[in-house]
Motif scaffolding. Sequence first.
Motif, PDB file in Angstrom:
ATOM      1  N   PRO A   3       0.818  -1.219   0.000  1.00 28.08           N
ATOM      2  CA  PRO A   3       0.000   0.000   0.000  1.00 28.08           C
ATOM      3  C   PRO A   3       0.852   1.270   0.000  1.00 28.08           C
ATOM      4  O   PRO A   3       1.947   1.305   0.558  1.00 28.08           O
ATOM      5  N   TYR A   4       0.313   2.310  -0.617  1.00 30.26           N
ATOM      6  CA  TYR A   4       0.991   3.606  -0.642  1.00 30.26           C
ATOM      7  C   TYR A   4      -0.040   4.712  -0.565  1.00 30.26           C
ATOM      8  O   TYR A   4      -1.239   4.493  -0.743  1.00 30.26           O
ATOM      9  N   GLU A   5       0.460   5.925  -0.307  1.00 32.17           N
ATOM     10  CA  GLU A   5      -0.386   7.117  -0.231  1.00 32.17           C
ATOM     11  C   GLU A   5      -0.080   8.029  -1.411  1.00 32.17           C
ATOM     12  O   GLU A   5       1.068   8.133  -1.846  1.00 32.17           O
ATOM     13  N   GLU A   6      -1.103   8.691  -1.916  1.00 30.12           N
ATOM     14  CA  GLU A   6      -0.930   9.718  -2.940  1.00 30.12           C
ATOM     15  C   GLU A   6      -0.888  11.081  -2.234  1.00 30.12           C
ATOM     16  O   GLU A   6      -1.767  11.387  -1.419  1.00 30.12           O
ATOM     17  N   ILE A   7       0.138  11.863  -2.533  1.00 32.32           N
ATOM     18  CA  ILE A   7       0.241  13.197  -1.943  1.00 32.32           C
ATOM     19  C   ILE A   7       0.531  14.214  -3.041  1.00 32.32           C
ATOM     20  O   ILE A   7       0.916  13.839  -4.155  1.00 32.32           O
ATOM     21  N   LYS A   8       0.331  15.486  -2.724  1.00 29.89           N
ATOM     22  CA  LYS A   8       0.691  16.568  -3.639  1.00 29.89           C
ATOM     23  C   LYS A   8       1.353  17.683  -2.841  1.00 29.89           C
ATOM     24  O   LYS A   8       0.978  17.945  -1.695  1.00 29.89           O
ATOM     25  N   VAL A   9       2.345  18.331  -3.461  1.00 28.63           N
ATOM     26  CA  VAL A   9       3.041  19.428  -2.802  1.00 28.63           C
ATOM     27  C   VAL A   9       3.129  20.601  -3.769  1.00 28.63           C
ATOM     28  O   VAL A   9       3.180  20.414  -4.988  1.00 28.63           O
ATOM     29  N   PRO A  10       3.155  21.820  -3.247  1.00 30.84           N
ATOM     30  CA  PRO A  10       3.226  22.992  -4.128  1.00 30.84           C
ATOM     31  C   PRO A  10       4.615  23.172  -4.737  1.00 30.84           C
ATOM     32  O   PRO A  10       5.634  23.040  -4.054  1.00 30.84           O
ATOM     33  N   VAL A  11       4.630  23.432  -6.048  1.00 31.85           N
ATOM     34  CA  VAL A  11       5.860  23.775  -6.773  1.00 31.85           C
ATOM     35  C   VAL A  11       5.520  24.911  -7.727  1.00 31.85           C
ATOM     36  O   VAL A  11       4.351  25.307  -7.849  1.00 31.85           O
ATOM     37  N   ALA A  12       6.501  25.437  -8.416  1.00 32.50           N
ATOM     38  CA  ALA A  12       6.258  26.511  -9.373  1.00 32.50           C
ATOM     39  C   ALA A  12       5.243  26.061 -10.415  1.00 32.50           C
ATOM     40  O   ALA A  12       5.424  25.028 -11.054  1.00 32.50           O
ATOM     41  N   GLY A  14       2.074  25.024  -9.941  1.00 34.78           N
ATOM     42  CA  GLY A  14       0.991  24.127  -9.538  1.00 34.78           C
ATOM     43  C   GLY A  14       1.418  23.170  -8.442  1.00 34.78           C
ATOM     44  O   GLY A  14       2.140  23.553  -7.513  1.00 34.78           O
ATOM     45  N   GLU A  15       0.978  21.919  -8.560  1.00 31.34           N
ATOM     46  CA  GLU A  15       1.277  20.911  -7.541  1.00 31.34           C
ATOM     47  C   GLU A  15       1.954  19.707  -8.176  1.00 31.34           C
ATOM     48  O   GLU A  15       1.573  19.253  -9.254  1.00 31.34           O
ATOM     49  N   LEU A  16       2.965  19.197  -7.475  1.00 30.78           N
ATOM     50  CA  LEU A  16       3.686  18.004  -7.891  1.00 30.78           C
ATOM     51  C   LEU A  16       3.076  16.801  -7.185  1.00 30.78           C
ATOM     52  O   LEU A  16       2.933  16.785  -5.965  1.00 30.78           O
ATOM     53  N   ALA A  17       2.695  15.797  -7.960  1.00 31.73           N
ATOM     54  CA  ALA A  17       2.145  14.565  -7.392  1.00 31.73           C
ATOM     55  C   ALA A  17       3.276  13.644  -6.949  1.00 31.73           C
ATOM     56  O   ALA A  17       4.352  13.606  -7.564  1.00 31.73           O
ATOM     57  N   ARG A  65       4.795  14.180 -16.252  1.00 34.79           N
ATOM     58  CA  ARG A  65       4.548  12.734 -16.274  1.00 34.79           C
ATOM     59  C   ARG A  65       3.455  12.364 -15.282  1.00 34.79           C
ATOM     60  O   ARG A  65       3.344  12.946 -14.208  1.00 34.79           O
ATOM     61  N   ALA A  66       2.659  11.352 -15.627  1.00 36.71           N
ATOM     62  CA  ALA A  66       1.680  10.731 -14.730  1.00 36.71           C
ATOM     63  C   ALA A  66       0.881  11.782 -13.960  1.00 36.71           C
ATOM     64  O   ALA A  66       0.281  12.666 -14.565  1.00 36.71           O
ATOM     65  N   GLY A  67       0.881  11.708 -12.633  1.00 34.85           N
ATOM     66  CA  GLY A  67       0.081  12.636 -11.845  1.00 34.85           C
ATOM     67  C   GLY A  67       0.530  14.069 -11.926  1.00 34.85           C
ATOM     68  O   GLY A  67      -0.207  14.979 -11.524  1.00 34.85           O
ATOM     69  N   SER A  68       1.732  14.309 -12.449  1.00 34.95           N
ATOM     70  CA  SER A  68       2.248  15.669 -12.616  1.00 34.95           C
ATOM     71  C   SER A  68       2.262  16.098 -14.079  1.00 34.95           C
ATOM     72  O   SER A  68       2.918  17.078 -14.432  1.00 34.95           O
ATOM     73  N   SER A  69       1.527  15.384 -14.934  1.00 23.92           N
ATOM     74  CA  SER A  69       1.560  15.698 -16.371  1.00 23.92           C
ATOM     75  C   SER A  69       0.954  17.060 -16.671  1.00 23.92           C
ATOM     76  O   SER A  69       1.284  17.678 -17.691  1.00 23.92           O
ATOM     77  N   GLY A  70       0.079  17.547 -15.790  1.00 29.03           N
ATOM     78  CA  GLY A  70      -0.551  18.837 -16.021  1.00 29.03           C
ATOM     79  C   GLY A  70       0.306  20.031 -15.650  1.00 29.03           C
ATOM     80  O   GLY A  70      -0.041  21.171 -15.981  1.00 29.03           O
TER      81      GLY A  70
END
Length: 294
Positions: A3-12, A14-17, A65-70
Amino acid sequence: MIPYEEIKVPVAGGELAAVRWPAGDPDAPVVVALHGITANALSWGPVARLLAGRVTLVAPDLRGRAGSSGLPGPYGIAAHADDIAALTEALGLDRVVLAGHSMGAFVAVVAAVRHPERFGPLLLVDGGIGFPAPTHLSPDELMTAVIGPAMDRLSMTFADRAAYRAFWQAHPAFAGAWSDEVDAYIQRDLTGGEPAMHSTCRIEAVRTDGIGLFDEEVLSAVRKLPVEATLLWAARGLMDEEQGLYDEKRLAAADLDGTRLEPVAVRDVNHYTVLTGDRGGREIADRLVAYARA
């Protein structure tokens, strides 16, 4: 797959997944791990399992890429390095052990040089030491030379997830080395609807990053490291060919004397299975624990 957790942090921009595999002990040290040029955070899944709860592992989806593709550009190795510094700051991590596979190893080296206050020892996995670009190649030819068929995949479509799985299972590097963890990693890369699913990787990000591997800042970073580093290099290559990205001759030509880097060969693995297989994954996991507890 543990199991793992999905997190996001603020970067220039937007947010990095990122994905986080928590340790059994909430006070355990944290390691940050970076993926390759067309990969994603779940490429570190096998290592997370082999860590067996001894440390917390955090692996971001790099910008584009992936969750940070946006996340928008600018892309490039330095941009990723700054994103990783922002991630460690957002998570309250100081002097964190940093690992990187393939392009992620180059990002790790540049991050350590640009942000020496944020990172401790480095573990580089089949990457991080560059060579000058051949001057006779165009940028697109250079990209083909660097990552080959991986670039072609980014413009392909797939009828469904089973078709994407079959595409990867036919890859020579994964012959006899498929697992549920590898399947989860490659499926994280797929987006869109049937019958035209496609990679999450933004082509402009991959092209910028690939060409950027030959920037002077990137090529010279390993000689400016403020911390100790180990390079685990795979004996075999991206297509499981006998010639890997590195060998004794290439490393000698890189003239690493006087640097803080120690190269260590990992036999019977290729560029992918050094990370996704148990042989390479166990070597990585044990070294990360030793670094994190030092």
